[in-house]
Design an enzyme around this catalytic site. Structure first.
Site, short mmCIF file in Angstrom:
data_model
loop_
_atom_site.label_atom_id
_atom_site.label_comp_id
_atom_site.label_asym_id
_atom_site.label_seq_id
_atom_site.Cartn_x
_atom_site.Cartn_y
_atom_site.Cartn_z
N ARG A 473 11.08 -68.50 50.52
CA ARG A 473 12.43 -68.13 50.91
C ARG A 473 13.46 -68.55 49.87
O ARG A 473 13.31 -69.57 49.21
CB ARG A 473 12.80 -68.84 52.22
CG ARG A 473 12.31 -68.05 53.42
CD ARG A 473 12.80 -68.66 54.68
NE ARG A 473 12.03 -69.85 54.99
CZ ARG A 473 12.11 -70.47 56.17
NH1 ARG A 473 12.93 -70.03 57.08
NH2 ARG A 473 11.38 -71.53 56.39
N SER A 537 6.47 -77.48 47.81
CA SER A 537 5.62 -78.25 48.73
C SER A 537 4.23 -78.51 48.17
O SER A 537 3.22 -78.07 48.74
CB SER A 537 5.53 -77.52 50.06
OG SER A 537 6.80 -77.15 50.46
N ASP A 591 8.52 -80.49 50.97
CA ASP A 591 8.95 -79.95 52.28
C ASP A 591 9.08 -81.04 53.34
O ASP A 591 9.93 -80.95 54.23
CB ASP A 591 8.05 -78.80 52.77
CG ASP A 591 6.56 -79.15 52.78
OD1 ASP A 591 6.19 -80.25 52.36
OD2 ASP A 591 5.76 -78.28 53.20
C1 BG6 Z 1 8.92 -74.21 56.90
C2 BG6 Z 1 9.62 -75.03 55.85
O1 BG6 Z 1 9.73 -74.08 58.01
O2 BG6 Z 1 7.72 -74.86 57.24
C3 BG6 Z 1 8.71 -75.12 54.64
O3 BG6 Z 1 10.82 -74.42 55.50
C4 BG6 Z 1 7.41 -75.73 55.03
O4 BG6 Z 1 9.31 -75.88 53.63
C5 BG6 Z 1 6.81 -74.94 56.16
O5 BG6 Z 1 6.54 -75.75 53.92
C6 BG6 Z 1 5.54 -75.54 56.63
O6 BG6 Z 1 4.96 -74.70 57.62
P1 BG6 Z 1 4.02 -73.47 57.30
O7 BG6 Z 1 3.31 -73.27 58.56
O8 BG6 Z 1 4.90 -72.34 56.90
O9 BG6 Z 1 3.10 -73.91 56.19
C1 GLC Z 2 0.13 -79.82 50.99
C2 GLC Z 2 0.99 -80.23 49.82
C3 GLC Z 2 2.12 -81.10 50.29
C4 GLC Z 2 2.87 -80.43 51.38
C5 GLC Z 2 1.95 -80.07 52.50
C6 GLC Z 2 2.65 -79.34 53.62
O1 GLC Z 2 -0.51 -80.92 51.48
O2 GLC Z 2 0.20 -80.89 48.88
O3 GLC Z 2 2.99 -81.38 49.20
O4 GLC Z 2 3.88 -81.27 51.83
O5 GLC Z 2 0.93 -79.24 52.01
O6 GLC Z 2 3.20 -78.16 53.22
#
Ligand code: BG6
Ligand code: GLC
Length: 851
Positions: A473, A537, A591
């Site tokens: 995003r 992340s 994240d």
């Molecule tokens: C989102 C966050 O809502 O959730 C992201 O904005 C995060 O930063 C993510 O990585 C984690 O959840 P998923 O299920 O999308 O991996």
């Molecule tokens: C993975 C990444 C970590 C992140 C997590 C959740 O473990 O290595 O940085 O926070 O996924 O998205």
């Protein structure tokens, strides 16, 4: 015979006419009684009994093996023993071997022990002739009297019918009485596996194709029916899922007077002369009474015969029509069941009157069509007088018992007990400490350079990127005064094709910059240089807020030439390549940190960030003095734990890795890495479930052993699937979900798949809870508190969408960290908002508010 006589015969016969309206009333009466009996409504005494039979599925057609069947009460005072060989779908059909024994009247009216000893003696005589040897024999007991069943092999006789009156049996478990009698004989190793009513035998004897047969109807010495009912409607069972065969026991309908309008003086006389005046409808008994008169040696004239025939015809027509009315009531229940076959309803029919009477079946079918014109009903004659069906029930019962054992054995390693979870918590804690000290640890404990939470005075407009979850995003975050405008977000999701996530680093970062430029154009932001926060992340070693060296990719990303590089520099290089674009990258944020900051804006106690989505990870506020990698010992810093890698050193979690987890790990793009994450997060749970389902299919516990090609496809089961399947769905809805994956499941399969999903996701939630418990306990001890109140900011599709995951995490934390009061706060706007806040706080602290 003069006209007067004919007329009086006619007048007499007219009394046997039942009008359509009367039939409809009877149908409604039975249906009402069925519903009352199912609901066990207080104060009502319905005259049908609706007895659960504990037969929970119709045959699959795959049942195999040799079974001994004993029939008692199915046809008068005879007892039948059968040896039935079921050969499954492909094997050639084998005729059963059977023998009938007449039960002497002194036994039908004698003691229970005499009756059961007689039955056991017949079994021995039969088996002696067959020469079956000493093999263990599984027996299905067809006991066709009103019984209260409490299990598939437990059944208490309510009252004798059909001329039987053996003492000491009513109120007793007839299976136990039979077992004892068999033991008294001592000759064979016979296990009584199932007890069924003859209607159930009829229903279960029919071929499951093209549609499963869900109703059994018997018209013989007595009459009765059974059908598949939704278990949640059977109040006495207090269960909410699945189906069960219910024995209607409708013979006593009318005992309360509901049949009076169609009863003649002749019926009343016959009823008085029966063994049980006032119970069990005598309607078709009339046909039998007429036949018996002829057997008594009367020599009627031809005219007499014609009249007798007319009388018989009238009596049996009425019987057929009454039976049809009752059957349509049953059909109405079956048709209200959403799980029934879309093709229509099959009714298995049995009993001598139904089969041998020249017009009974035709008349019954005709009346059913009249009373239920839109029911698509097929009548199927039962096989071997239902004996085959009893064998099928016995086979199903032993198959289910074996399947249950195999399922339990398969899922046992997923069921973790407290001691195991406490050990995980302790090992996690140890790894955290080692990581903080810079000693070798599978948990990296990375400093984030985020040292302060937002205080509400932050202002300004920011750009944010959110890369690494399900969606990529770009966001425009406007931070205003907390009490007035608050935070406003405009964002757009861009797709990230696998060619980009697994191509070259240059391609990935060029794609990111292209998306930012598009977003700026759409929102008239081109030319403005807003501070940009980058939620990235993945594990990064940060040397400052705007510098992060990617240690390794996780979660299916594998763009080349990025590991070991500063991600902010890679982004800046891509900005330069694009030319004419100005972007000011201020911060790189994990994240978990974005989530903690975002929730911290709402709740100042939020000092932990947790993600359970594609991947899993946590961050928390640690005392700076404990963080060896960063100088200084005053204040706190947020630590990105990167707990997904917990156990990668082989020192923890070994004992939890099942062969299914090992296969998932081996087939991933980073075998041996992220071992904790692979037990917990959405990216892997579907794969673990798939491996378990493959194994159970192989054992023939699932899908009748059919190995569907879709189940061989990696990643076919998404997190969404687990969430859907574990929510409060009916079995037919679960089947519909499975069908979308091209898995043709029956109702039993649907329940088993759900159990597998539950075991896998529950283990994940508990392991995650053990991790959270380790974190909050560390914070509590850091601060020397007896009790800690803390908020955990959470995000991630698994945590948010799964119906039970969050509760199970909380339960585990409550149990494992009893001195902490932990609030879980869902992050509503994603971590981009928190990332922008990181920049905003940095700007505030630097004394320069954002533009
Ligand atoms: C989102 C966050 O809502 O959730 C992201 O904005 C995060 O930063 C993510 O990585 C984690 O959840 P998923 O299920 O999308 O991996
Ligand atoms: C993975 C990444 C970590 C992140 C997590 C959740 O473990 O290595 O940085 O926070 O996924 O998205």
């Amino acid at each position: 015979m003069n006209e007067n006589t004919l007329e009086s015969v006619q007048q007499c016969l007219n009394q046997f006419d039942v009008t359509e309206e009367q039939l409809q009333q009877i149908q409604a009466g039975i249906l009402g009684d069925m519903e009352r009996a199912l609901g066990r409504q207080a104060g009502s005494s319905p005259s049908v009994q609706m007895l659960p039979t504990y037969v929970r599925s119709t045959p699959r057609g795959t049942e195999q093996g040799d079974f001994l069947v004993l029939e008692l009460g199915a046809s008068g005072a005879t007892l039948r023993v059968l040896w039935v060989t079921l050969t499954g779908i492909s094997g050639p059909r084998k005729e059963p071997v059977s023998q009938e024994f007449t039960i002497p009247t002194e036994i039908t009216l004698g003691t229970g022990q005499q009756l059961f000893d007689f039955a056991a003696g017949c079994l021995v005589q039969f088996l002696d002739q067959l020469q079956v040897g000493s093999q263990p024999i599984q027996l299905g007991f067809n006991f066709s009297f009103p019984c209260h069943q409490t299990g598939l092999n437990q059944s208490t006789l309510i009252s004798w019918t059909k001329g039987f009156r053996c003492s000491g049996v009513e109120g007793q478990d007839v299976v136990q009485l039979l077992r004892e009698a068999i033991q008294r004989q001592g000759a064979y190793n016979i296990e009584v596996v199932a007890v069924v009513n003859d209607t159930v035998g009829a229903m279960m004897s029919c071929d499951p194709s093209p549609q499963a047969c869900e109703v059994g109807l018997v018209v013989d010495t007595g009459t009765n029916a059974c059908y598949m009912e939704e278990v949640r409607h059977v109040a006495e069972l207090k269960e909410d899922r699945g189906r069960i065969c219910v024995n209607v026991q409708w013979g006593s309908f009318g005992d309360g007077g509901a049949l009076e309008p169609v009863q003649t003086p002749f019926d009343l006389q016959l009823d008085q002369e029966s063994l049980h005046p006032g119970t069990q409808s005598p309607s078709h008994g009339r046909a039998r009474a007429q036949a018996m008169l002829q057997e008594l040696g009367l020599t009627p004239s031809a005219q007499d015969c014609a009249q007798v025939q007319r009388v018989c015809g009238a009596v049996s027509s009425r019987a057929a029509r009454l039976c049809a009315a009752a059957l349509t009531a049953v059909l109405a229940r079956v048709r209200s069941n959403p799980e029934r076959s879309p093709l229509g309803v099959s009714v298995a029919t049995g009993g001598r009157l139904y089969k041998q009477h020249p017009r009974f079946s035709a008349l019954l079918q005709q009346t059913v069509r009249l009373l239920a014109p839109d029911a698509d009903v097929t009548f199927v004659p039962s096989e071997d007088g239902g004996g085959r069906g009893v064998a099928v029930v016995t086979a199903v019962a032993s198959r289910l018992a074996l399947q249950r054992r195999q399922l339990e054995e398969t899922l046992a390693p997923f069921r973790l007990h407290s001691q195991q979870l406490k050990a995980v918590q302790a090992q996690m804690r140890e790894s955290m400490v080692r990581g903080l000290r810079g000693e070798s640890s599978s948990i990296r404990m990375l400093p984030t350079y985020v040292c302060a939470m937002p205080d509400g005075t932050e202002r300004g407009d920011f750009l944010a990127l959110d890369l690494g979850g399900t969606n990529f995003r770009v966001l425009w975050v406007k931070v205003g005064s907390r009490s007035e405008e608050g935070i406003k977000i405009i964002n757009r999701v861009f797709s990230l094709p696998e060619s980009v996530t697994q191509g070259t680093g240059q391609q990935l970062f060029d794609h990111i910059v292209d998306c930012i430029v598009d977003f700026q154009k759409e929102n008239n932001l081109s030319g403005q240089t807003l501070p940009l926060s980058f939620t990235f992340s993945f594990p990064c070693k940060q040397l400052g807020l705007d510098q992060g060296i990617l240690l390794n990719w996780t979660k299916g990303f594998k763009a080349s030439d990025c590991e070991g590089q500063d991600v902010v520099s890679l982004l800046r290089a891509a900005i330069r390549r694009r030319q004419g674009v100005e972007l000011n990258v201020v911060a790189i944020v994990n994240d978990t940190v974005g989530t903690m900051m975002s929730c911290g804006y709402e709740d100042p106690h939020c000092e932990v960030g947790l993600i359970v989505g594609t991947g899993t990870n946590a961050c928390y506020m640690e005392e700076l003095g404990n963080v060896c990698a960063v100088p200084g010992d005053r204040g706190r810093m947020c630590i990105n734990m990167e707990w997904g890698a917990f156990g990668d050193d082989g020192l923890a979690l070994q004992e939890f890795y099942t062969p299914f987890d090992l296969s998932v790990d081996q087939a991933s793009i980073n075998p041996g890495k992220q071992r904790y994450e692979k037990l917990i997060s959405g990216m892997y749970l579907g794969e673990i479930v798939r491996q378990v389902l493959l194994h159970l299919t192989h054992l023939r516990v699932l899908f009748g052993g059919q190995e569907f090609p879709s189940l061989q496809t990696k990643d076919i089961i998404k997190t969404k699937f687990l969430s859907e399947i574990e929510s409060d769905l009916e079995r037919w809805q679960v089947r519909a979900i499975l069908e979308k994956l091209d898995l043709q499941a029956d109702c039993e399969d649907a329940l088993l798949v759900r159990e597998v999903c539950q075991a896998v996701s529950r283990r994940a939630a508990q392991l995650c809870g053990a991790g959270v418990a380790a974190v909050v306990e560390k914070i509590r001890e850091n601060r020397g508190l007896d009790r800690l109140s803390v908020t955990v900011g959470v995000d991630g599709t698994l945590y948010k969408l799964h119906p039970h995951f969050s509760e199970q995490v909380k339960d585990a934390v409550r149990e494992l960290a009893p001195q902490c009061c932990v609030r879980f706060l869902l992050s509503e706007d994603g971590s981009g908002k928190g990332a922008a806040l990181v920049s905003a706080v940095a700007c505030r602290l630097a004394g320069a508010a954002g533009p």
